[in-house]
Write an enzyme that holds these catalytic residues in place. Structure first.
Site, short mmCIF file in Angstrom:
data_model
loop_
_atom_site.label_atom_id
_atom_site.label_comp_id
_atom_site.label_asym_id
_atom_site.label_seq_id
_atom_site.Cartn_x
_atom_site.Cartn_y
_atom_site.Cartn_z
CG HIS A 100 -1.67 -0.55 1.61
ND1 HIS A 100 -1.10 -2.23 2.29
CD2 HIS A 100 -3.42 -1.38 1.22
CE1 HIS A 100 -2.30 -2.58 2.61
NE2 HIS A 100 -3.86 -2.53 1.66
CG ASP A 103 1.89 -0.97 3.15
OD1 ASP A 103 1.12 -0.72 4.49
OD2 ASP A 103 1.42 -1.99 2.30
CD GLU A 267 -6.68 -12.10 1.99
OE1 GLU A 267 -6.32 -10.73 1.44
OE2 GLU A 267 -6.95 -11.85 3.89
CG ASP A 338 -3.17 -9.85 2.78
OD1 ASP A 338 -2.72 -9.50 4.20
OD2 ASP A 338 -4.11 -9.49 2.22
C1 XLS Z 1 -7.11 -6.71 4.55
C2 XLS Z 1 -6.75 -7.12 3.09
C3 XLS Z 1 -5.67 -5.81 2.25
C4 XLS Z 1 -5.53 -5.78 1.08
C5 XLS Z 1 -4.49 -4.78 0.94
O1 XLS Z 1 -7.92 -7.71 4.84
O2 XLS Z 1 -6.81 -8.57 2.81
O3 XLS Z 1 -4.88 -6.64 3.59
O4 XLS Z 1 -5.33 -7.11 0.28
O5 XLS Z 1 -5.28 -3.85 0.89
NI NI Z 2 -5.39 -9.30 1.32
NI NI Z 3 -7.97 -10.02 4.47
#
Ligand code: XLS
Ligand code: NI
Ligand code: NI
Length: 436
Positions: A100, A103, A267, A338
């Site tokens: 990000h 970050d 995810e 992640d």
């Molecule tokens: C939050 C998300 C975040 C994204 C990127 O739950 O997984 O980390 O991957 O903004």
């Molecule tokens: Ni994520």
């Molecule tokens: Ni997440």
């Protein structure tokens, strides 16, 4: 200068190795289905958890020991972190990383200063990429931490916040382009709501779509050819996130004429929060042509939030890889960790153990999935299960030649449907176990 003197470059030593700082399964150049493991998996390390995670939780502050980090929000500290980050990426043989904006680069006292900070940081990131060969999988903008985004960014009730978000994403896309980023991600952040008593949902969704159209237009204008990705998540931080799961995102994209420009970044922990398996999400996105990338992690069955743990379960990674291989691979996307170490795993070395485990779990999942596919037992079963659609009345329905009237006539003549056959779920679960 090394920040991890006790950590060598992690090498493949094979399944019998008892060295915790070695790969047991991830052998980058090993060929699977005609492609190297490295190219199948396209591993990526995230800056937010690995470099900025402190181990804080709602009950207490951070625990992580990061000797290189002075804890300040200065550009100098941010530049120092880049040194450390690239040593981690290189030692883990990770071909990609992701960030990000906030970050990597601190917010200043005005947008102007924030952008100037980002330019200095981008220069250093570019130099480190150049030197190491590590590439940017994707960039994204953090539009959920700063208090100005309390009501969301592009879905805020405050038009100025929408404008600020637009300026922020404009810059983040420019830097992603400058660094050769292969994708650009939008995760919903606070794009959702807590209560309909204070929310005009339709208006917020229209604004979200407007924002995405502006991003598409700007990318075209500056010649950014990376893939735009939306990352579905059903809840947290808001009760209802607008991009809740793969099907909801695809419906939104199609309704607002955005589908040609976006794919999904799926995810695992978000899938389970949505009440789906990751395999379901991958397969759904895959057959809609929208499988873009994955954020590899896992939740905890006993905890109902986004715990972002490193994936170590071979069944999970096998399922992910079965779905990914079925849909022709991950393309420009990657397996992006992640994921964060637990609050109790506070030493720097834990970052290495965590990633080695995740990379090995996906490498093992890839190998198992390829074996399952080679034998074809499962795919043959599915093909066989649907054979009534391959000819006769099934083929005729599929090709659009039948109607309610013609099917009534068919059934009146036939009297009753052909007998059903067992779904054999237990047998198939046993078959999957042959390979594990
Ligand atoms: C939050 C998300 C975040 C994204 C990127 O739950 O997984 O980390 O991957 O903004
Ligand atoms: Ni994520
Ligand atoms: Ni997440």
């Amino acid at each position: 200068m090394t920040y991890f003197p006790g950590v060598p470059k992690i090498q493949y030593e094979g399944p019998k190795s008892r060295n915790p700082l070695a790969f047991r399964w991830y052998n980058p150049d090993e060929m699977i289905e005609g492609k190297s493991m490295k190219d199948h998996l396209r591993f990526s390390i995230v800056y937010w958890h690995t470099m900025r995670g402190t181990g804080s939780d709602p009950f207490g502050p951070g625990t992580a020991i990061r000797p290189w980090d002075d804890g300040s929000n200065s550009v100098d500290n941010a530049l120092k972190r880049i040194e450390v980050a690239f040593e981690i990426f290189e030692k883990l043989q990770a071909p990609f990383y992701a960030w990000h904006d906030r970050d990597v680069s601190p917010e200043g006292s005005s947008l102007k200063e924030t952008n100037a900070n980002f330019d200095r940081i981008a220069k250093s990131l570019g130099e480190h990429q150049q030197k190491s060969g590590v590439k940017l999988l994707w960039g994204t903008a953090n539009m959920f931490s700063h208090p100005r985004f309390m009501h969301g960014a592009s879905t805020s009730c405050n038009a100025d916040v929408f404008a600020f978000g637009a300026a922020q994403v404009k810059k983040a896309i420019e830097v992603t382009k400058q660094l050769g980023g292969e994708n650009y991600v939008f995760w919903g952040g606070r794009e959702g709501y807590q209560s309909l008593y204070n929310t005009d949902m339709k208006r917020e969704l229209d604004h979200l779509a407007r924002f995405f159209h502006m991003a598409v237009d700007y990318a075209k204008k500056i010649g950014f050819t990376g893939q735009f990705l939306i990352e579905p998540k059903p809840k947290e931080p808001t009760k209802h996130q607008y991009d809740s799961d793969a099907a909801a995102c695809i419906n939104f994209l199609r309704a607002y004429d955005l589908l040609p420009y976006f794919k999904l970044n799926l995810e695992t922990n978000h899938a389970t929060l949505a009440g789906h398996t990751m395999m379901h999400e991958l397969d759904y996105a895959g057959h809609q042509g929208a499988l873009g990338s994955i954020d590899a992690n896992t939740g905890d069955l006993l905890l109902g939030w986004d715990t972002d743990q490193f994936p170590t379960d071979f069944y999970l990674t096998t399922q992910c890889m079965l779905a990914i291989l079925k849909h022709g691979g991950i393309g420009k996307g990657g397996v992006n960790f992640d994921a964060k170490v637990r609050r109790e795993s506070f030493e720097p070395i834990d970052l290495f153990h965590a990633h080695i485990g995740g990379m090995d779990a996906f490498a093992r999942g890839l190998k198992i999935a390829a074996e399952i596919r080679k034998d074809g037992v499962v795919s043959d079963f599915i093909k066989q299960r649907y054979r009534s659609w391959d000819s006769g009345i099934g083929a005729s329905i599929e090709s659009g030649n039948e109607s309610f009237e013609s099917l009534e006539k068919y059934m009146l003549e036939k009297g009753d449907s052909a007998p059903n056959e067992s779904g054999r779920q237990e047998m198939l679960e046993n078959i999957i176990n042959w390979y594990l």
